[in-house]
Design an enzyme around this catalytic site. Structure first.
Site, PDB file in Angstrom:
ATOM      1  N   SER A  90       0.887  -1.201   0.109  1.00 42.75           N
ATOM      2  CA  SER A  90      -0.102  -0.051   0.191  1.00 42.75           C
ATOM      3  C   SER A  90       0.847   1.075  -0.078  1.00 42.75           C
ATOM      4  O   SER A  90       0.229   2.466   0.034  1.00 42.75           O
ATOM      5  CB  SER A  90      -0.843   0.011   1.269  1.00 42.75           C
ATOM      6  OG  SER A  90       0.056  -0.500   2.478  1.00 42.75           O
ATOM      7  N   ARG A 222      -6.587   9.432  -9.675  1.00 41.26           N
ATOM      8  CA  ARG A 222      -7.274   9.923  -8.360  1.00 41.26           C
ATOM      9  C   ARG A 222      -6.116  10.028  -7.512  1.00 41.26           C
ATOM     10  O   ARG A 222      -5.225   9.229  -7.140  1.00 41.26           O
ATOM     11  CB  ARG A 222      -8.145   8.929  -7.776  1.00 41.26           C
ATOM     12  CG  ARG A 222      -8.834   9.198  -6.373  1.00 41.26           C
ATOM     13  CD  ARG A 222      -7.849   8.413  -5.328  1.00 41.26           C
ATOM     14  NE  ARG A 222      -8.522   8.535  -4.082  1.00 41.26           N
ATOM     15  CZ  ARG A 222      -8.012   8.053  -2.996  1.00 41.26           C
ATOM     16  NH1 ARG A 222      -6.566   7.523  -2.883  1.00 41.26           N
ATOM     17  NH2 ARG A 222      -8.665   8.197  -1.897  1.00 41.26           N
ATOM     18  N   THR A 245      -4.692   8.338   7.913  1.00 45.48           N
ATOM     19  CA  THR A 245      -4.801   6.754   7.148  1.00 45.48           C
ATOM     20  C   THR A 245      -6.287   6.585   6.856  1.00 45.48           C
ATOM     21  O   THR A 245      -7.209   6.986   7.658  1.00 45.48           O
ATOM     22  CB  THR A 245      -4.073   5.602   7.562  1.00 45.48           C
ATOM     23  OG1 THR A 245      -4.232   4.866   6.929  1.00 45.48           O
ATOM     24  CG2 THR A 245      -4.692   5.477   9.052  1.00 45.48           C
ATOM     25  N   GLY A 246      -6.489   5.788   5.800  1.00 42.97           N
ATOM     26  CA  GLY A 246      -8.088   5.476   5.471  1.00 42.97           C
ATOM     27  C   GLY A 246      -8.284   6.160   4.299  1.00 42.97           C
ATOM     28  O   GLY A 246      -7.822   6.602   3.533  1.00 42.97           O
TER      29      GLY A 246
HETATM   30  C1  SD4 Z   1      -5.971   7.408   0.145  1.00 41.65           C
HETATM   31  N1  SD4 Z   1      -5.496   7.714   2.686  1.00 41.65           N
HETATM   32  O1  SD4 Z   1      -5.228   7.487  -0.476  1.00 41.65           O
HETATM   33  C2  SD4 Z   1      -5.145   6.993   1.554  1.00 41.65           C
HETATM   34  C3  SD4 Z   1      -5.315   5.531   1.642  1.00 41.65           C
HETATM   35  C4  SD4 Z   1      -4.931   5.012   2.887  1.00 41.65           C
HETATM   36  O2  SD4 Z   1      -4.459   3.200   4.216  1.00 41.65           O
HETATM   37  O3  SD4 Z   1      -4.626   5.687   3.775  1.00 41.65           O
HETATM   38  N2  SD4 Z   1      -4.961   3.677   3.061  1.00 41.65           N
HETATM   39  O4  SD4 Z   1      -6.939   7.864   0.457  1.00 41.65           O
END
Ligand code: SD4
Length: 336
Positions: A90, A222, A245-246
């Site tokens: 990720s 995006r 995060t998220g």
């Molecule tokens: C996003 N906040 O691109 C990031 C994804 C993420 O843990 O945090 N994943 O929206």
């Protein structure tokens, strides 16, 4: 007249007794508590990072600090451990691609003096947080995206790398094969592993970095919250720092990390600040959150005393905390 004088004397006497009593009471009951917490909060340095990859990031960060580096060096080199690790799918090299099979990276970095740098939609360099630092230190800009960011990285001497590993490509093909009318581009499960890292060094300097490949299978082009100063990260040298995060869209809508820092500026403990911010995230994004049981948003925060905050909207958010000589992997509380 006499009775008034006696009354005043009595009053003064009882005030002194009451005052002394209150002092003794405070010493016994409350003052020692205040002293203890005051002593406790002076624990520097502190490193806090999101998710499991935060453990290695904190280890590296502490090594950097112990060798004389600053909080900024600690977060840059700390998050690089995740960027370089193909098993962290990720972040950085080996990150999961977008819907078209392209890995696109976003990152930002900020120090205690409002210096900030960010890059987004990077496709040829595996260390976008370091590129963000170059933007911050060597240009007049804050944010460079896309082809320009890749070109800038190359100019700065970063090697060009194919970011898509065999494993990430395999996962992308599996996702494509299983696509249906019901697919929701915003909620594949394995999306919540961005690394946000905050450091408070021995000298009280605070800094943060965030780096990610963003939501897997996202629409090409995006960009989420992670590289956006104020959303994915915010640092104020007089207050502290916060990172997220998220699901980035939910964080962007609320300027999440900035809000956490503002709450701390107004005197809130970092834990309360992340909680209040998540309440705002929930309120603003309710219609999306209600529809999706996997919708996760989480924040980490640290203030200048070394007090920390960490919380997820939903259960499952974990973070690494290096404090008082221990690097621990912890479960954060959740709001709903
Ligand atoms: C996003 N906040 O691109 C990031 C994804 C993420 O843990 O945090 N994943 O929206």
């Amino acid at each position: 007249m006499v009775s008034r004088m006696v009354g005043r004397r009595e009053f003064l006497k009882s005030s002194v007794i009451f005052g002394l009593g209150a002092l003794v009471f405070r010493k016994l009951k409350f003052f020692p508590f205040a002293e203890t917490s005051e002593a406790k909060v002076q624990s520097r340095p502190v490193l806090i990072s999101t998710w499991r990859q935060g453990i290695a990031a904190n280890e590296m960060g502490m090594k950097v600090l112990s060798e004389g580096g600053t909080a900024l060096d600690a977060v840059e080199l700390g998050v690089r451990t995740a960027e370089d690790d193909p098993k962290v799918m990720s972040v950085g090299y080996g990150g999961l691609p977008d819907e078209c099979g392209h890995v696109t990276l976003d990152a930002c970095i900020m120090d205690w003096q409002f210096n900030a740098g960010a890059v987004a939609f990077v496709q040829k360099c595996k260390n976008p947080a370091s590129v963000a630092r170059k933007v911050m230190e060597l240009t007049k800009h804050v944010f460079i995206v896309g082809e320009g960011a890749d070109r800038f990285a190359k100019m700065m001497g970063f090697p060009e790398v194919d970011l898509l590993t065999d494993e990430a490509r395999k996962r992308w093909l599996e996702w494509k094969r299983s696509m249906s009318q019901n697919d929701n581009w915003l909620s594949p499960e394995e999306n919540h592993d961005t690394i946000a890292m905050l450091a408070l060094d021995q000298q009280g300097r605070v800094a943060g970095a965030v780096t990610t490949s963003g939501l897997a299978w996202k629409i090409h082009g995006r960009v989420g919250d992670s590289p956006i100063i104020g959303a994915g990260l915010y640092v104020d040298g007089e207050v502290g720092a916060a990172g997220s995060t998220g699901v980035g869209e939910a964080v962007i809508r609320t300027c999440g990390s900035f809000l956490v820092v503002e709450y701390m500026r107004n005197g809130m403990h970092p834990q309360k600040a992340v909680e209040e911010t998540l309440k705002r995230v929930l309120k603003v994004n309710k219609k999306w959150i209600d529809k999706d049981p996997n919708f996760q948003v989480a924040f980490i925060a640290v203030n200048l005393k070394g007090e920390i905050g960490a919380m997820g909207l939903r259960k499952g958010f974990q973070y690494a905390l290096y404090k008082d000589g221990k690097n621990q992997f912890l479960d954060a509380p959740n709001l709903i």
